[in-house]
Design an enzyme around this catalytic site. Structure first.
Site, short mmCIF file in Angstrom:
data_model
loop_
_atom_site.label_atom_id
_atom_site.label_comp_id
_atom_site.label_asym_id
_atom_site.label_seq_id
_atom_site.Cartn_x
_atom_site.Cartn_y
_atom_site.Cartn_z
N CYS A 2 -39.29 -51.88 -40.02
CA CYS A 2 -38.55 -52.74 -40.93
C CYS A 2 -37.11 -52.85 -40.45
O CYS A 2 -36.63 -52.00 -39.70
CB CYS A 2 -38.57 -52.14 -42.33
SG CYS A 2 -40.22 -51.72 -42.88
N ARG A 27 -38.06 -57.48 -36.78
CA ARG A 27 -38.50 -56.11 -37.04
C ARG A 27 -39.59 -56.05 -38.10
O ARG A 27 -40.28 -55.03 -38.24
CB ARG A 27 -37.32 -55.24 -37.47
CG ARG A 27 -36.35 -54.97 -36.35
CD ARG A 27 -35.34 -53.95 -36.77
NE ARG A 27 -35.93 -52.64 -36.93
CZ ARG A 27 -35.74 -51.62 -36.11
NH1 ARG A 27 -34.99 -51.76 -35.07
NH2 ARG A 27 -36.29 -50.46 -36.34
N TRP A 74 -42.04 -54.61 -42.83
CA TRP A 74 -43.34 -54.63 -42.14
C TRP A 74 -44.17 -53.60 -42.89
O TRP A 74 -43.92 -52.40 -42.78
CB TRP A 74 -43.16 -54.25 -40.67
CG TRP A 74 -44.40 -54.46 -39.85
CD1 TRP A 74 -44.71 -55.57 -39.11
CD2 TRP A 74 -45.48 -53.55 -39.67
NE1 TRP A 74 -45.92 -55.39 -38.49
CE2 TRP A 74 -46.42 -54.17 -38.81
CE3 TRP A 74 -45.78 -52.27 -40.16
CZ2 TRP A 74 -47.61 -53.55 -38.43
CZ3 TRP A 74 -46.96 -51.66 -39.79
CH2 TRP A 74 -47.86 -52.30 -38.92
N ASN A 100 -37.03 -47.49 -43.63
CA ASN A 100 -37.90 -47.80 -42.51
C ASN A 100 -38.60 -46.50 -42.13
O ASN A 100 -37.94 -45.47 -41.97
CB ASN A 100 -37.03 -48.29 -41.33
CG ASN A 100 -37.86 -48.53 -40.09
OD1 ASN A 100 -39.05 -48.78 -40.17
ND2 ASN A 100 -37.22 -48.43 -38.94
N GLY A 101 -39.93 -46.53 -42.01
CA GLY A 101 -40.66 -45.31 -41.65
C GLY A 101 -41.76 -45.04 -42.66
O GLY A 101 -42.13 -45.92 -43.44
N GLU A 487 -51.10 -57.94 -18.71
CA GLU A 487 -49.94 -58.48 -19.40
C GLU A 487 -50.16 -59.96 -19.76
O GLU A 487 -49.77 -60.40 -20.84
CB GLU A 487 -48.69 -58.30 -18.53
CG GLU A 487 -47.38 -58.82 -19.11
CD GLU A 487 -46.97 -58.20 -20.44
OE1 GLU A 487 -47.57 -57.22 -20.89
OE2 GLU A 487 -46.03 -58.74 -21.05
N LYS A 491 -49.96 -61.21 -23.59
CA LYS A 491 -49.06 -62.30 -24.04
C LYS A 491 -49.86 -63.34 -24.79
O LYS A 491 -49.46 -63.79 -25.85
CB LYS A 491 -48.34 -62.97 -22.85
CG LYS A 491 -47.20 -62.21 -22.23
CD LYS A 491 -45.94 -62.13 -23.06
CE LYS A 491 -45.89 -60.94 -23.95
NZ LYS A 491 -45.64 -59.62 -23.48
N GLU A 494 -51.23 -61.93 -28.29
CA GLU A 494 -50.25 -61.65 -29.34
C GLU A 494 -49.56 -62.92 -29.83
O GLU A 494 -49.17 -63.00 -30.98
CB GLU A 494 -49.24 -60.57 -28.94
CG GLU A 494 -48.33 -60.88 -27.80
CD GLU A 494 -47.46 -59.70 -27.36
OE1 GLU A 494 -47.25 -58.76 -28.13
OE2 GLU A 494 -46.98 -59.72 -26.21
N HIS A 510 -69.53 -54.62 -14.10
CA HIS A 510 -69.89 -53.52 -14.99
C HIS A 510 -69.83 -53.93 -16.46
O HIS A 510 -69.60 -53.09 -17.32
CB HIS A 510 -68.97 -52.32 -14.71
CG HIS A 510 -69.03 -51.89 -13.28
ND1 HIS A 510 -70.14 -51.31 -12.73
CD2 HIS A 510 -68.13 -52.01 -12.27
CE1 HIS A 510 -69.93 -51.07 -11.44
NE2 HIS A 510 -68.72 -51.49 -11.14
N LYS A 609 -41.35 -55.89 -33.59
CA LYS A 609 -40.72 -55.66 -32.28
C LYS A 609 -40.67 -54.18 -31.91
O LYS A 609 -41.03 -53.79 -30.82
CB LYS A 609 -39.31 -56.25 -32.32
CG LYS A 609 -38.53 -56.10 -31.04
CD LYS A 609 -38.90 -57.18 -30.08
CE LYS A 609 -38.23 -57.08 -28.74
NZ LYS A 609 -39.13 -57.58 -27.67
#
Ligand code: G6P
Length: 614
Positions: A2, A27, A74, A100-101, A487, A491, A494, A510, A609
């Protein structure tokens, strides 16, 4: 995860708080709220959803007051509703908390409070804090003393901001363990708190960073610090060099697009001052304290990082093994921290983190340190927890990265790892001066090459528009481009919410081959490196099964057009620096697919983030 902000001074607090939250929306963005203190009482506004909803709520019912706190959430405990939005208040609505947490023992703390008659109005873990404070304040305690009585009872991770009409004119901010940053910003006749620099840059660049177990008492004219066991603390003031423009969109539609385009400049900044003119040796600043003897004696290196930083770690392993001959392994921090890892004598851990606040990465650093390893952090955010937890720090120098999905921090990580591998190789005698000169020349040429790739954006946009409707994507890479495949897939998923997998070409037989049909486009990174022929064989296998292939190839590769349905071209560069170039078209592709699908590119759903909770 947050975002938290606070203001105490003589100006109207609400626009400053909302402006700060706007800068921190990355955030967390499922609800937001502000609390402002005025004339012996508190006024609260909160709203579910994006920050604009809070802006509307404040416009409909304006607030006035020059002391306040704000939060963008968040969700962890409790759905993202207005009731669960912060700030949370006590029964009399005179004290407010932002957090936050996660407070892990909140249920144990809540039961006796409920039994004693406290009325809870949310499903959050946070609300217990404000009811515990209420009891302490009822005994006549100052806000900071109430906080010092309550905070040691909390288990878990917390960064907090508190105000109370019972002890007006001040904000108390605190940090318990690693729950993301708390920064105090110093103004003239006014002071600020924030979880991250972008919220402060418009107002001040003079700051102090709270460490774990520290508390700040902030009024309009004074700031003092204590440890959570009540001892006075003197903290350094730092002047940060980031400028406010760096944290603004500067005409781009999204931060993500701006940050992709910033990469040539960001890489130049990363390279600046890293090569000694007279000797051609790579040098880092005084934050790297390892001696040359220690470098020569390194028996093994473990690299850790989450998400995109974890992909940089995979490239780092390749670079360090190739250039310095040191055995490397790569670990996922959330696994490393819990699996009783073996640390060999003299071993180095390289922790890679843009924010310097990712809780699992920090925990892996502490775990490694406790087992006797030396810890080096590759980090972007100055003053972040990782910079304190590490023995050595290499900064990315890439400026603030605001978009949730990382782009310029990734390429800066790759460039720093490339420099670090040369640095190790030079000291261990595995990279001679001529090879160093060539390798470094390629690094200094990279910004120009990235510029050339950025020039192909219209073509990549058209490609994205052709394929934006696909349900699944596969990204194939081999060798040093295997992490690029991971990556590229990350990208895309997300940003666009399309299912995408990255895989090493050799693994296709496989299991992955079973997925291939004409509906799943396959992006194959097919650069002219030692495994070119191997990836071309993989492409042939895909096409034999009616798969559609988009190849990423060098611009002088005439053969590839015969193998692929689409070809994206990039200039040639040396193999070891090429992952920092090859990822750029994949970033642009993912951006334009997501934008075409109407997604909020800077704030993808369910993500944040800086991941400051487990
Ligand atoms: C989050 C972000 C990613 C980032 C990862 C690690 O998941 O959305 O973009 O790669 O955290 O963050 P760090 O700050 O440690 O590099």
């Amino acid at each position: 995860m947050c975002g938290i902000v606070g203001y105490v001074g003589s100006r109207d607090a609400t626009p400053l708080l909302v402006g700060g939250l706007r800068r921190l929306e990355y955030r967390g963005y499922d609800s937001a709220g502000v609390a402002v203190q005025q004339n012996g009482k508190l006024e609260i506004r909160r709203a579910e959803g994006k920050l604009d909803n809070l802006v509307t709520a404040v416009a409909q019912h304006p607030l006035s007051g020059s002391v306040g706190i704000g939060h963008t959430r968040w969700a962890t405990h409790g759905r993202p509703t207005e009731q669960n939005a912060h700030p949370h208040v006590d029964c009399g609505a005179v004290t407010a908390v932002i957090h936050n947490g996660i407070i892990e023992n909140f249920a144990d703390l809540k039961a006796p409070l409920v039994a004693a008659g406290h009325r809870f109005t949310s499903e959050t873990d946070t609300e217990v804090v404000v009811h515990l404070l209420e009891d302490e304040l009822a005994k006549g305690a100052l806000l900071e003393d109430a906080a010092l009585a309550v905070l040691p009872r909390l288990e878990g991770a917390a960064a907090l901001g508190l105000i109370s009409a019972k002890d007006p004119g001040k904000i108390v901010a605190a940090r318990i363990s690693n729950a993301g940053g708390v920064i105090v910003g110093y103004g003239q006749g006014e002071n600020f708190i924030a979880s991250d620099m972008p919220a402060l840059l418009e107002h001040t660049r003079s700051v102090s960073f709270l460490g774990a177990g520290e508390l700040a008492i902030v009024t309009a004219t004074a700031v003092s610090f204590r440890t959570l066991d009540g001892k006075p603390l003197t903290k350094e003031r730092t002047t940060v060099t980031w400028d406010p423009v760096a944290a603004a969109k500067s005409g781009y539609r999204h931060f993500m697009l701006k940050e992709i385009h910033e990469q040539p400049r960001a890489i130049s900044d990363t390279l600046l001052g890293r090569v000694e003119r007279t000797t051609g040796r790579v040098v880092f600043d005084e934050n790297v304290r390892m001696t040359d003897d220690q470098v020569r004696a390194l028996p093994r290196i473990t690299l850790v990082g989450c998400g995109t930083a974890g992909h940089a770690a995979l490239v780092g392993k390749y670079l360090i093994e190739r250039l310095a001959g040191i055995p490397c392994d790569v670990e996922i921090p959330s696994e490393y921290r819990y699996r009783e890892p073996v640390v060999t004598n003299g071993q180095l851990i390289v922790a890679i983190t843009q924010s310097g606040e990712t809780v699992d990465t920090l925990a892996a650093m502490h775990e490694a340190k406790a087992r006797g390893a030396r810890v080096l952090a590759l980090v972007n955010v100055v003053g972040s927890e990782a910079t304190r937890a590490a023995d050595d720090v290499i900064y990315l120098h890439t400026g603030p990265e605001i978009a949730v999905a990382s782009s310029k921090a990734y390429t800066a990580m790759l460039v720093d790892l490339y420099l670090f591998a040369i640095y190790l190789g030079q000291r261990r005698g595995t990279v001679d001066p001529e090879r160093s000169r060539q390798l470094l020349a390629e690094a200094f040429h990279l910004p120009t090459l990235i510029d050339a790739v950025l020039g192909q954006e219209p073509k990549l946009k058209a490609l994205a528009y052709r394929y934006h409707g696909a349900r699944d994507f596969l990204f194939l890479g081999r060798g040093i481009q295997y992490p690029t495949a991971l990556e590229g897939a990350l990208k895309l998923k997300e940003l666009s919410y399309i299912h995408a997998e990255g895989t090493a070409g050799g693994e296709m037989k496989h299991g992955i081959n079973a997925l291939i049909d004409e509906h799943m486009p396959v992006v194959a990174i097919a650069l002219r490196d030692p495994v070119y022929r191997k990836i071309v064989s993989n492409i042939a296998e895909v096409r034999a099964r009616a798969g559609v292939v988009i190849a990423l190839a060098h611009d002088d590769d005439e053969e590839i057009a015969g193998h692929a349905d689409e070809v994206v071209r990039i200039p040639r560069t040396n193999e070891l620096i090429s992952p920092a170039l090859a990822v750029v078209p994949l970033q642009l592709f993912a951006y334009h697919v997501a934008d075409r699908r109407g997604n909020d590119v800077d704030q993808p759903r369910n993500l944040a983030k800086a991941v400051t909770v487990e």
